[in-house]
Scaffold this motif. Structure first.
Motif, PDB file in Angstrom:
ATOM      1  N   ASP A 155      41.308  83.109  32.653  1.00 37.61           N
ATOM      2  CA  ASP A 155      41.123  82.461  31.363  1.00 37.61           C
ATOM      3  C   ASP A 155      41.972  81.213  31.361  1.00 37.61           C
ATOM      4  O   ASP A 155      43.154  81.243  31.716  1.00 37.61           O
ATOM      5  CB  ASP A 155      41.552  83.414  30.240  1.00 37.61           C
TER       6      ASP A 155
ATOM      7  N   GLU B  19      30.887  83.060  31.727  1.00 39.52           N
ATOM      8  CA  GLU B  19      30.282  83.325  30.425  1.00 39.52           C
ATOM      9  C   GLU B  19      29.527  82.083  29.961  1.00 39.52           C
ATOM     10  O   GLU B  19      30.013  80.959  30.088  1.00 39.52           O
ATOM     11  CB  GLU B  19      31.364  83.688  29.404  1.00 39.52           C
TER      12      GLU B  19
ATOM     13  N   LYS C  24      28.648  81.345  26.836  1.00 38.90           N
ATOM     14  CA  LYS C  24      29.173  80.802  25.594  1.00 38.90           C
ATOM     15  C   LYS C  24      30.637  80.398  25.727  1.00 38.90           C
ATOM     16  O   LYS C  24      31.055  79.404  25.149  1.00 38.90           O
ATOM     17  CB  LYS C  24      29.007  81.827  24.472  1.00 38.90           C
ATOM     18  N   GLU C  25      31.400  81.174  26.484  1.00 33.83           N
ATOM     19  CA  GLU C  25      32.818  80.868  26.679  1.00 33.83           C
ATOM     20  C   GLU C  25      33.036  80.460  28.132  1.00 33.83           C
ATOM     21  O   GLU C  25      33.267  81.296  29.007  1.00 33.83           O
ATOM     22  CB  GLU C  25      33.679  82.083  26.324  1.00 33.83           C
ATOM     23  N   LYS C  26      32.964  79.179  28.386  1.00 35.02           N
ATOM     24  CA  LYS C  26      33.098  78.678  29.751  1.00 35.02           C
ATOM     25  C   LYS C  26      34.512  78.846  30.302  1.00 35.02           C
ATOM     26  O   LYS C  26      34.732  78.720  31.502  1.00 35.02           O
ATOM     27  CB  LYS C  26      32.711  77.199  29.792  1.00 35.02           C
ATOM     28  N   GLU C  27      35.500  79.111  29.414  1.00 33.85           N
ATOM     29  CA  GLU C  27      36.859  79.280  29.901  1.00 33.85           C
ATOM     30  C   GLU C  27      37.047  80.572  30.673  1.00 33.85           C
ATOM     31  O   GLU C  27      38.019  80.719  31.426  1.00 33.85           O
ATOM     32  CB  GLU C  27      37.849  79.242  28.728  1.00 33.85           C
TER      33      GLU C  27
END
Length: 347
Positions: free
Chosen positions: A10, A91, A93-96
């Protein structure tokens, strides 16, 4: 059997609120831009990346694919000669939040070292087609294996003319307002290069996938059309660059302007009388050759048509003669049979 270890990273877990690395022992190093001037990508790498992208597309993965680049650095020229795919997921939606199997990376690299010890890890690739927000984080992971890792974005489905590759290197960006420095990507010049054996292999591959129903003339015209489209795009880029210079949107670069001036100096003077006359003479000669070729082609086609009619008429005459001969022979055989039967009856 235990599953392979992976890293789920992350972006917010290893950085402070300003996205700055929290390394306690920072080291002063030479900028990668001073070490690498150009990136040369071999055709084998392009074929491997396209194959990787197509294989993942068949299993329903329409996202980008990621892999490792192998090669060597010689005279500030990074030579990327080989690559292999890496298990990667992120992910939508959450590229982090992303996933990369680093243990698989180490195992594959060990196997490649046994085949060719000269090829070292020089960077990584993905099929983009543009930069993503988590590319800096992924690049930091690859830097554990090579401190000056290069990112090469390879567009597996290019829509525009030109090279499908874009090379980048991570550098520290120092802000004027005094805020802590952050990582960003700097563009590197890239080109496609091949050794003699690779050129032969690419030529055989193109020969196999070439459409056999298309003639050489149409292929030449298509290649010239593609070349003109590429030239038009380059001219538009030059015009856009000069417009931005006039509008003070870009800084003045004397080296680029010198290249543009050299290009214009090489253009011929079409107002010169001798040049115009020579162009007219060459054009007339070429048109004369085209006219003579069309005339000769028409005469040959007419000659073949006449010869075909003569052959057909000769064949029809031969068939009629053979049929008449067969009829006469049958009548002769029938007449001889009637005579023999009459003789037997009289006796």
């Amino acid at each position: 059997m235990s599953p392979p270890s992976t890293k789920m990273i992350d972006d917010g877990s290893n950085s402070n609120e300003n996205n700055v690395s929290t390394d306690k022992n920072p080291q002063i190093s030479i900028s990668p831009l001073n070490k690498i001037e150009k990136v040369v990508i071999h055709p084998l790498v392009l074929l491997s990346v396209v194959d990787h992208f197509n294989r993942m597309g068949k299993v329903g993965n329409s996202q980008r694919v990621v892999g490792l680049l192998l090669g060597s650095l010689k005279n500030k020229i990074l030579d990327v000669s080989n690559s292999f795919a890496l298990p990667f997921d992120e992910e939508e939606k959450e590229k982090e939040v992303w996933f990369l199997d680093h243990e698989y990376l180490e195992i594959m690299y060990t196997m490649f070292r046994k085949v060719n010890a000269r090829e070292r890890i020089v960077g990584w690739y993905h099929t983009g087609p543009k930069l993503h927000r988590n590319d800096i984080s992924i690049n930091e992971l690859i830097r554990e294996y090579h401190p000056d890792s290069v990112l090469v974005i390879i567009d597996a489905k290019p829509k525009d003319l030109g090279l499908p590759t874009e090379a980048y290197v991570a550098v520290e960006e120092i802000h004027d307002d005094g805020t802590p420095a952050s990582k960003t990507f700097e563009h590197l010049p890239s080109e496609i290069g091949a050794e003699e054996a690779e050129e032969v292999g690419v030529e055989h591959l193109l020969r196999d996938i070439r459409n056999a129903t298309v003639g050489t003339l149409s292929q030449r015209i298509t290649n010239q059309l593609m070349g003109l489209k590429g030239l038009t795009k380059s001219l538009y880029d030059i015009r856009a660059y000069l417009d931005k210079l006039l509008a003070n949107k870009l800084p003045l670069n004397h080296q680029i302007l010198s290249h543009i001036q050299d290009m214009f100096n090489l253009l011929p003077d079409i107002t010169h009388q001798d040049l115009t006359k020579s162009i007219y003479v060459k054009t007339n000669d070429e048109m004369l050759l085209v006219y003579l070729s069309s005339l000769i082609r028409s005469i040959i086609a007419l000659h073949n048509l006449i010869m075909n009619k003569i052959q057909n008429s000769d064949a029809e005459k031969g068939e009629s003669i053979n049929s008449n001969t067969a009829v006469i022979e049958k009548k002769t055989e029938k007449g001889s049979g009637d005579k023999s039967s009459t003789t037997n009856n009289s006796n």
